[in-house]
Design an enzyme around this catalytic site. Structure first.
Site, PDB file in Angstrom:
ATOM      1  CB  SER A 133      -5.964  -1.049   0.766  1.00 63.73           C
ATOM      2  OG  SER A 133      -5.713   0.101   1.524  1.00 63.73           O
TER       3      SER A 133
ATOM      4  NE  ARG B 143     -13.064   2.223   6.148  1.00 67.81           N
ATOM      5  CZ  ARG B 143     -11.875   2.018   5.596  1.00 67.81           C
ATOM      6  NH1 ARG B 143     -10.987   2.974   5.494  1.00 67.81           N
ATOM      7  NH2 ARG B 143     -11.560   0.812   5.143  1.00 67.81           N
TER       8      ARG B 143
ATOM      9  CD  GLU C 181      -2.746  -1.194   2.466  1.00 70.31           C
ATOM     10  OE1 GLU C 181      -3.569  -0.288   2.633  1.00 70.31           O
ATOM     11  OE2 GLU C 181      -2.573  -2.120   3.278  1.00 70.31           O
TER      12      GLU C 181
ATOM     13  CG  ASN D  27      -9.699  -0.667   7.711  1.00 70.17           C
ATOM     14  OD1 ASN D  27      -8.963  -1.319   6.998  1.00 70.17           O
ATOM     15  ND2 ASN D  27     -11.023  -0.768   7.642  1.00 70.17           N
TER      16      ASN D  27
ATOM     17  CE1 TYR E 186      -7.052   4.314  -0.676  1.00 75.04           C
ATOM     18  CE2 TYR E 186      -6.696   2.065  -1.407  1.00 75.04           C
ATOM     19  CZ  TYR E 186      -6.829   2.982  -0.394  1.00 75.04           C
ATOM     20  OH  TYR E 186      -6.752   2.572   0.916  1.00 75.04           O
TER      21      TYR E 186
ATOM     22  N   GLY F 102      -7.445   5.299   5.412  1.00 75.42           N
ATOM     23  CA  GLY F 102      -6.887   6.212   4.416  1.00 75.42           C
ATOM     24  C   GLY F 102      -7.264   7.656   4.676  1.00 75.42           C
TER      25      GLY F 102
ATOM     26  CG  ASP G 279     -14.257  -1.562   6.232  1.00 77.85           C
ATOM     27  OD1 ASP G 279     -14.433  -0.390   6.625  1.00 77.85           O
ATOM     28  OD2 ASP G 279     -13.229  -1.928   5.636  1.00 77.85           O
TER      29      ASP G 279
ATOM     30  CD  GLU H 234     -10.419  -5.010   6.629  1.00 85.57           C
ATOM     31  OE1 GLU H 234      -9.342  -5.434   7.074  1.00 85.57           O
ATOM     32  OE2 GLU H 234     -10.583  -4.702   5.445  1.00 85.57           O
TER      33      GLU H 234
END
Length: 303
Positions: free
Chosen positions: A140, A244, A14, A266, A205, A270, A246, A264
């Site tokens: 990601s 964050r 990443e 994070n 992205y 990002g 998900d 998951e």
């Protein structure tokens, strides 16, 4: 004036996303009046930081070594306060099977799954479709593959590039809901509608690859429910700063009902112009500059 080293780049899968996050955060911190030192992290990062002597490290690294507890351990040894989660929370959140164990113990619903080794796959192991293949410790959506019911593919057909083991989970159809947590408070939830099969690396992205619905169009009780689930995940992992989480909602009737499944959490979400945490924060009236300033002022060491 506080001196802030922004750690970015590194050598994980990443790297490019981390550089984008780091540049955006560095620019915002300069606008906030901090003395900013952008650092493209290499393996000599400890000696570089000793020489630079920053007051705080803004950790904009993503992936292995940056969000798995490794660089956090270096910063703990050096005694430099840093943003986001500490060593233990970072390591556990990055290890998907271990995180799932904690989530389930806290009453959060997870997709069924198991770890499969390369040898088991070569010996003919398979899994009931539809299923998802995930590396154990990448972010990601790097390396994630979905096999649906109507596809004539098996585990043996999937390129194997992420270590000796992978996690295989039952695929949960439905809606993609993501929740930002700041401190111990949920900021809000966004629904993602990717144009492709799922919210993969490209969709995350690349502009125009996914539609973002902010706030997520859910009945108020369900909206509150998923916010609380994200806070629970944040706390059970021991996260600090911003995270964050998900989720998938198996909303078969399109009425906002069904079950939420946590995918998951994070610990280093990002921070690019397409990223979800800044988008959710902006919806709540928190500018990008205010967000990164809060993160710097919240920075700490665990010990």
């Amino acid at each position: 004036m506080k001196k802030v080293a922004v750690l970015m780049g590194g050598w994980s899968a990443e790297r490019e996303v981390s550089l984008d996050s780091g540049r955006a955060c560095a620019a915002a911190l300069e606008r906030c009046g901090y003395e900013v030192i952008p650092i493209d992290v290499e393996r000599n990062i400890a000696s570089v930081l000793e020489m630079m002597a920053p007051d705080v490290c803004f950790n904009a690294l993503h992936g292995r070594y940056g969000e798995d507890g490794t660089v956090q351990g270096v910063l703990e040894v050096l005694g430099i306060p840093y943003t986001h989660s500490g060593v233990m929370a970072s390591a556990i959140a990055m290890d998907k099977p271990k995180a799932k164990t904690l989530f389930e113990a806290a009453g959060l619903r997870c997709a069924e799954g198991r770890i499969v080794t390369r040898k088991e796959v070569l010996d003919g192991a398979d899994y009931e479709k539809p299923f998802v293949i995930k590396p154990l410790n990448e972010g990601s959506s790097v390396g994630v593959t979905i096999i649906l019911d109507n596809e004539n593919r098996t585990l043996q057909d999937i390129p194997w590039t992420f270590g000796n083991e992978v996690l295989i989970e039952t695929y949960i159809p439905g809606r993609e809901i993501q929740v930002a947590v700041m401190g111990d408070q949920a900021l809000g939830a966004v629904e993602i509608k990717p144009l492709g099969r799922f919210y993969d690396y490209e969709a995350k992205y690349t502009a125009g690859k996914a539609e973002h619905l902010m706030p997520a169009p859910l009945p108020q009780d369900r909206y509150n429910e998923v916010l609380q689930m994200a806070v629970t995940a944040h706390q059970v992992l021991g996260c600090k700063g911003v995270s964050r989480s998900d989720f998938r909602l198996d909303d078969l009737n399109g009425d906002g009902q069904g079950d939420f499944y946590i995918l998951e959490t994070n610990t280093q979400p990002g921070m690019t112009e397409l990223s979800l945490v800044p988008e959710i924060a902006a919806h709540m009236g928190i500018s990008f500059e205010e967000l990164v300033r809060w993160m710097v002022e919240d920075a700490s060491c665990e010990r």
